[in-house]
Design a protein around this motif. Structure first.
Motif, PDB file in Angstrom:
ATOM      1  N   GLY A 223      15.635   5.018   2.592  1.00 33.55           N
ATOM      2  CA  GLY A 223      16.729   4.256   2.001  1.00 33.55           C
ATOM      3  C   GLY A 223      16.585   2.758   2.142  1.00 33.55           C
ATOM      4  O   GLY A 223      17.515   2.012   1.865  1.00 33.55           O
ATOM      5  N   CYS A 224      15.427   2.293   2.542  1.00 29.76           N
ATOM      6  CA  CYS A 224      15.181   0.861   2.740  1.00 29.76           C
ATOM      7  C   CYS A 224      15.487   0.106   1.446  1.00 29.76           C
ATOM      8  O   CYS A 224      14.979   0.464   0.380  1.00 29.76           O
ATOM      9  CB  CYS A 224      13.728   0.635   3.154  1.00 29.76           C
ATOM     10  SG  CYS A 224      13.302  -1.095   3.391  1.00 29.76           S
ATOM     11  N   PRO A 225      16.327  -0.934   1.507  1.00 27.56           N
ATOM     12  CA  PRO A 225      16.708  -1.645   0.288  1.00 27.56           C
ATOM     13  C   PRO A 225      15.567  -2.392  -0.403  1.00 27.56           C
ATOM     14  O   PRO A 225      15.679  -2.733  -1.569  1.00 27.56           O
ATOM     15  CB  PRO A 225      17.783  -2.618   0.758  1.00 27.56           C
ATOM     16  CG  PRO A 225      17.741  -2.641   2.229  1.00 27.56           C
ATOM     17  CD  PRO A 225      17.016  -1.415   2.687  1.00 27.56           C
ATOM     18  N   VAL A 226      14.453  -2.636   0.275  1.00 24.32           N
ATOM     19  CA  VAL A 226      13.332  -3.336  -0.354  1.00 24.32           C
ATOM     20  C   VAL A 226      12.174  -2.396  -0.686  1.00 24.32           C
ATOM     21  O   VAL A 226      11.054  -2.842  -0.920  1.00 24.32           O
ATOM     22  CB  VAL A 226      12.829  -4.518   0.517  1.00 24.32           C
ATOM     23  CG1 VAL A 226      13.879  -5.583   0.635  1.00 24.32           C
ATOM     24  CG2 VAL A 226      12.345  -4.043   1.856  1.00 24.32           C
ATOM     25  N   ALA A 227      12.435  -1.103  -0.732  1.00 22.68           N
ATOM     26  CA  ALA A 227      11.374  -0.125  -0.984  1.00 22.68           C
ATOM     27  C   ALA A 227      10.605  -0.446  -2.264  1.00 22.68           C
ATOM     28  O   ALA A 227       9.379  -0.372  -2.291  1.00 22.68           O
ATOM     29  CB  ALA A 227      11.956   1.282  -1.052  1.00 22.68           C
ATOM     30  N   GLY A 228      11.282  -0.817  -3.314  1.00 22.76           N
ATOM     31  CA  GLY A 228      10.621  -1.121  -4.572  1.00 22.76           C
ATOM     32  C   GLY A 228       9.899  -2.448  -4.575  1.00 22.76           C
ATOM     33  O   GLY A 228       8.986  -2.669  -5.367  1.00 22.76           O
ATOM     34  N   GLU A 229      10.287  -3.354  -3.680  1.00 23.94           N
ATOM     35  CA  GLU A 229       9.701  -4.685  -3.638  1.00 23.94           C
ATOM     36  C   GLU A 229       8.543  -4.816  -2.650  1.00 23.94           C
ATOM     37  O   GLU A 229       7.696  -5.697  -2.801  1.00 23.94           O
ATOM     38  CB  GLU A 229      10.775  -5.704  -3.256  1.00 23.94           C
ATOM     39  CG  GLU A 229      11.934  -5.767  -4.224  1.00 23.94           C
ATOM     40  CD  GLU A 229      13.098  -6.551  -3.655  1.00 23.94           C
ATOM     41  OE1 GLU A 229      12.857  -7.545  -2.951  1.00 23.94           O
ATOM     42  OE2 GLU A 229      14.242  -6.154  -3.916  1.00 23.94           O
ATOM     43  N   MET A 230       8.501  -3.981  -1.634  1.00 20.66           N
ATOM     44  CA  MET A 230       7.529  -4.152  -0.556  1.00 20.66           C
ATOM     45  C   MET A 230       6.072  -4.096  -1.026  1.00 20.66           C
ATOM     46  O   MET A 230       5.269  -4.933  -0.600  1.00 20.66           O
ATOM     47  CB  MET A 230       7.782  -3.137   0.563  1.00 20.66           C
ATOM     48  CG  MET A 230       7.014  -3.425   1.819  1.00 20.66           C
ATOM     49  SD  MET A 230       7.378  -5.020   2.605  1.00 20.66           S
ATOM     50  CE  MET A 230       8.995  -4.707   3.270  1.00 20.66           C
ATOM     51  N   PRO A 231       5.672  -3.174  -1.912  1.00 18.54           N
ATOM     52  CA  PRO A 231       4.278  -3.204  -2.372  1.00 18.54           C
ATOM     53  C   PRO A 231       3.903  -4.548  -3.007  1.00 18.54           C
ATOM     54  O   PRO A 231       2.832  -5.088  -2.747  1.00 18.54           O
ATOM     55  CB  PRO A 231       4.196  -2.060  -3.384  1.00 18.54           C
ATOM     56  CG  PRO A 231       5.252  -1.106  -2.935  1.00 18.54           C
ATOM     57  CD  PRO A 231       6.384  -1.995  -2.439  1.00 18.54           C
ATOM     58  N   GLY A 232       4.791  -5.097  -3.797  1.00 16.02           N
ATOM     59  CA  GLY A 232       4.537  -6.399  -4.416  1.00 16.02           C
ATOM     60  C   GLY A 232       4.466  -7.515  -3.394  1.00 16.02           C
ATOM     61  O   GLY A 232       3.689  -8.470  -3.556  1.00 16.02           O
ATOM     62  N   MET A 233       5.252  -7.415  -2.331  1.00 18.74           N
ATOM     63  CA  MET A 233       5.215  -8.427  -1.272  1.00 18.74           C
ATOM     64  C   MET A 233       3.859  -8.416  -0.559  1.00 18.74           C
ATOM     65  O   MET A 233       3.295  -9.466  -0.257  1.00 18.74           O
ATOM     66  CB  MET A 233       6.360  -8.195  -0.292  1.00 18.74           C
ATOM     67  CG  MET A 233       7.734  -8.444  -0.892  1.00 18.74           C
ATOM     68  SD  MET A 233       9.119  -7.804   0.096  1.00 18.74           S
ATOM     69  CE  MET A 233       9.060  -8.858   1.533  1.00 18.74           C
ATOM     70  N   VAL A 234       3.335  -7.214  -0.315  1.00 25.10           N
ATOM     71  CA  VAL A 234       2.030  -7.085   0.339  1.00 25.10           C
ATOM     72  C   VAL A 234       0.933  -7.593  -0.598  1.00 25.10           C
ATOM     73  O   VAL A 234       0.040  -8.344  -0.181  1.00 25.10           O
ATOM     74  CB  VAL A 234       1.770  -5.630   0.784  1.00 25.10           C
ATOM     75  CG1 VAL A 234       0.359  -5.462   1.310  1.00 25.10           C
ATOM     76  CG2 VAL A 234       2.802  -5.211   1.833  1.00 25.10           C
TER      77      VAL A 234
END
Length: 137
Positions: A86-97
């Protein structure tokens, strides 16, 4: 709820006695890394700039990265998890890396996969991350 760090990096460094001990203690116990690759120091430094917005520890020391592989063309494959589905940045984290690694000119394509098995738990954290979050097991 955001947790304040109990110790910053300088406090941890002073507590454990210097650069060599500090570097060893900030390594997460279960991450497969390309230690012998010449770009690994740059990659590690870049990844350590990525933070989960709710936790004041970088994703590497937090133990969210399970493996980092570099092939002969310097393409990178990162396998990671999150602290919870349920992490709110689940969709964003790959792009951040990816955004952290792309500035390293010698690297090729960067792919990031999020997996849930095995699930992340606090045992994956580095010793410095546990100190920063005041978590002792």
């Amino acid at each position: 709820m955001t947790r304040e760090a109990m110790a910053d990096k300088e406090m941890v460094k002073n507590a454990v006695g210097g650069d060599e001990a500090y570097d060893e203690l900030c390594e997460p116990p279960f991450c497969e890394t390309p230690d012998d690759h010449p770009l690994w120091p740059k990659m590690r430094a870049a990844i350590c700039e990525v933070f989960d917005p709710e936790i004041p520890v970088n994703i590497y020391e937090l133990g969210l990265l399970y493996s980092i592989k570099v092939d002969e063309e310097n393409d990178v494959k990162v396998t990671m998890s999150l602290t919870s589905p349920g992490c709110p940045v689940a969709g964003e984290m790959p792009g951040m890396v990816q955004a952290a690694l792309y500035p390293i000119e010698e690297l090729g394509e960067v792919m990031v996969d999020i997996i849930w098995d095995p699930p992340w738990d606090p045992s994956r954290m580095s010793e410095t991350a546990k100190l920063q979050l005041n978590m002792f097991f």
